[in-house]
Design an enzyme around this catalytic site. Structure first.
Site, mmCIF file in Angstrom:
data_model
loop_
_atom_site.group_PDB
_atom_site.id
_atom_site.type_symbol
_atom_site.label_atom_id
_atom_site.label_comp_id
_atom_site.label_asym_id
_atom_site.label_seq_id
_atom_site.Cartn_x
_atom_site.Cartn_y
_atom_site.Cartn_z
ATOM 1 N N ASP A 52 0.857 -1.183 0.000
ATOM 2 C CA ASP A 52 0.000 0.000 0.000
ATOM 3 C C ASP A 52 0.892 1.231 0.000
ATOM 4 O OD1 ASP A 52 -2.394 1.583 0.208
ATOM 5 O OD2 ASP A 52 -1.991 1.852 2.334
ATOM 6 N N SER A 53 0.287 2.386 -0.286
ATOM 7 C CA SER A 53 1.045 3.636 -0.213
ATOM 8 C C SER A 53 1.471 3.938 1.220
ATOM 9 C CB SER A 53 0.171 4.788 -0.723
ATOM 10 O OG SER A 53 -0.921 4.978 0.159
ATOM 11 N N CYS B 253 -10.908 3.554 0.005
ATOM 12 C CA CYS B 253 -9.472 3.734 0.252
ATOM 13 C C CYS B 253 -9.167 2.935 1.505
ATOM 14 C CB CYS B 253 -9.161 5.215 0.477
ATOM 15 S SG CYS B 253 -7.502 5.524 1.117
ATOM 16 N N THR B 254 -8.089 2.187 1.469
ATOM 17 C CA THR B 254 -7.829 1.275 2.586
ATOM 18 C C THR B 254 -7.396 1.997 3.863
ATOM 19 O OG1 THR B 254 -5.608 0.876 1.687
ATOM 20 C CG2 THR B 254 -7.329 -0.714 1.121
ATOM 21 N N HIS B 255 -7.094 3.287 3.764
ATOM 22 C CA HIS B 255 -6.807 4.052 4.982
ATOM 23 C C HIS B 255 -8.107 4.403 5.746
ATOM 24 C CE1 HIS B 255 -2.848 4.763 3.153
ATOM 25 N NE2 HIS B 255 -2.436 5.300 4.282
ATOM 26 N N CYS C 187 -4.428 -1.313 -2.122
ATOM 27 C CA CYS C 187 -4.545 0.131 -2.319
ATOM 28 C C CYS C 187 -5.431 0.359 -3.543
ATOM 29 C CB CYS C 187 -3.145 0.709 -2.549
ATOM 30 S SG CYS C 187 -3.129 2.465 -2.937
ATOM 31 N N ASN C 188 -6.559 1.008 -3.327
ATOM 32 C CA ASN C 188 -7.485 1.277 -4.446
ATOM 33 C C ASN C 188 -6.825 2.148 -5.508
ATOM 34 O OD1 ASN C 188 -10.499 0.553 -3.338
ATOM 35 N ND2 ASN C 188 -9.160 1.223 -1.701
ATOM 36 N N THR C 189 -6.064 3.134 -5.043
ATOM 37 C CA THR C 189 -5.458 4.100 -5.963
ATOM 38 C C THR C 189 -4.432 3.419 -6.868
ATOM 39 O OG1 THR C 189 -5.682 5.680 -4.159
ATOM 40 C CG2 THR C 189 -4.361 6.362 -6.049
ATOM 41 N N TYR D 258 -0.615 8.477 -2.530
ATOM 42 C CA TYR D 258 -0.556 8.194 -3.967
ATOM 43 C C TYR D 258 -1.712 8.893 -4.708
ATOM 44 C CZ TYR D 258 2.752 4.160 -3.675
ATOM 45 O OH TYR D 258 3.848 3.338 -3.511
ATOM 46 N N GLY D 259 -2.764 9.205 -3.951
ATOM 47 C CA GLY D 259 -4.024 9.680 -4.558
ATOM 48 C C GLY D 259 -3.903 10.879 -5.474
HETATM 49 N N1 DGL Z 1 -4.682 3.229 0.785
HETATM 50 C C1 DGL Z 1 -4.700 3.941 -0.464
HETATM 51 C C2 DGL Z 1 -5.976 3.611 -1.225
HETATM 52 O O1 DGL Z 1 -6.602 2.593 -0.941
HETATM 53 C C3 DGL Z 1 -4.415 5.375 -0.144
HETATM 54 C C4 DGL Z 1 -4.305 6.294 -1.265
HETATM 55 C C5 DGL Z 1 -3.269 7.370 -1.148
HETATM 56 O O2 DGL Z 1 -2.131 7.066 -0.825
HETATM 57 O O3 DGL Z 1 -3.636 8.494 -1.475
HETATM 58 O O4 DGL Z 1 -6.380 4.276 -2.140
#
Ligand code: DGL
Length: 265
Positions: A9-10, A182-184, A72-74, A41-42
């Site tokens: 993940d990011s 988003c996983t956060h 990570c969705n992004t 990452y978004g």
């Molecule tokens: N956990 C990432 C997601 O699911 C976070 C995105 C990010 O880093 O902006 O999208």
């Protein structure tokens, strides 16, 4: 096969997926990579995300992972299809749980919280297209939440104020499902429940990803049926403070903390 599953993940967000994976696949070992140095990452371009994710996948392959979960969705939205073309290793991606929300809504209104990058992704656009004639899908870029989580801030006035701003329009539109894209964001579930008086169903993709991972392992005869203990190694590209605290909280309930090892690079 006695090889670990790589999860990336990011930053710390994918730990919410790792938790569900580790419970669903108790005999499997995991290596988690948090790219907190480069989070979020978004707001990054697809090219930037490609370079970062490519590096992490190489790292996980070097660690002998048998399967990779992009938690990570992004990152999934940006590069999962390119990475699947580039590498032979099975890669599980993650996308917002729009489908179950659309299939189960009674008010025909759902809300989705995600990053800019996820909403821009082809995967999200295609899934939303399928349902948009039957369901109003209300989108909200939840700016600022990833940064708060990365700093270990999961509650308090600032979090509540930001979330109220994002969730108020959902309540006004009578949504009955909020998709955490988003996983956060699952770290903020208690605050979202408070704001919505626990009246709106909150869903994420972790369970679906765990099911998909198990299916893939079984299909490839890579599923580990027995193990004496589960080994989870966590790597981070930033300093270890936040991730150590968060992982300890997440994993201490069911595990002794000595089962989670930290390696910082
Ligand atoms: N956990 C990432 C997601 O699911 C976070 C995105 C990010 O880093 O902006 O999208």
């Amino acid at each position: 096969m006695n090889l670990p599953i790589g999860v990336l993940d990011s930053g710390i967000g994918g730990l919410t997926v790792l938790k569900v994976l580790s419970l669903s696949l108790p005999n499997e070992d995991f290596i988690y990579y948090a790219d907190s140095k480069n989070a979020p990452y978004g707001t990054k371009s697809v090219d930037e995300i490609y370079i970062l994710v490519d590096k992490i996948i190489k790292f996980l392959i070097n660690k002998k992972c048998k399967l990779i979960v992009i938690a990570c969705n992004t990152a999934t939205a940006a590069v999962v299809s390119d990475m699947r073309k580039k590498y032979k290793i099975p890669i599980v991606g993650l996308e917002p749980a729009v489908k179950p929300a659309c299939l189960n809504t009674k008010t025909n209104n759902i809300g989705v919280l995600a990053t800019e990058g996820t909403f821009r992704g082809q995967l999200f656009i295609e899934t939303s297209e399928k349902y948009k004639n039957y369901v109003n899908i209300h989108l909200q870029v939840a700016k600022g939440l990833v940064e708060l989580a990365e700093n270990g801030v999961f509650d308090g006035e600032e979090v509540e104020n930001i979330l109220k701003k994002y969730i108020k329009p959902f309540i006004e539109h009578n949504v009955d499902h909020i998709v955490l894209g988003c996983t956060h964001y699952p770290f903020f579930t208690p605050i979202i429940k408070k704001i919505t008086n626990n009246k709106i169903k909150i869903i994420d993709s972790a369970e679906a990803v765990a099911r998909r991972t198990k299916d893939l392992l079984m299909t490839n005869s890579n599923y580990r049926k027995e193990a004496n203990r589960q080994n989870i190694k966590i790597y981070t590209s930033a300093n270890k403070g936040t991730i150590t605290n968060v992982a300890n909280k997440l994993f201490n309930v069911e595990y002794n903390s000595d089962l989670v090892e930290y390696f910082f690079i």
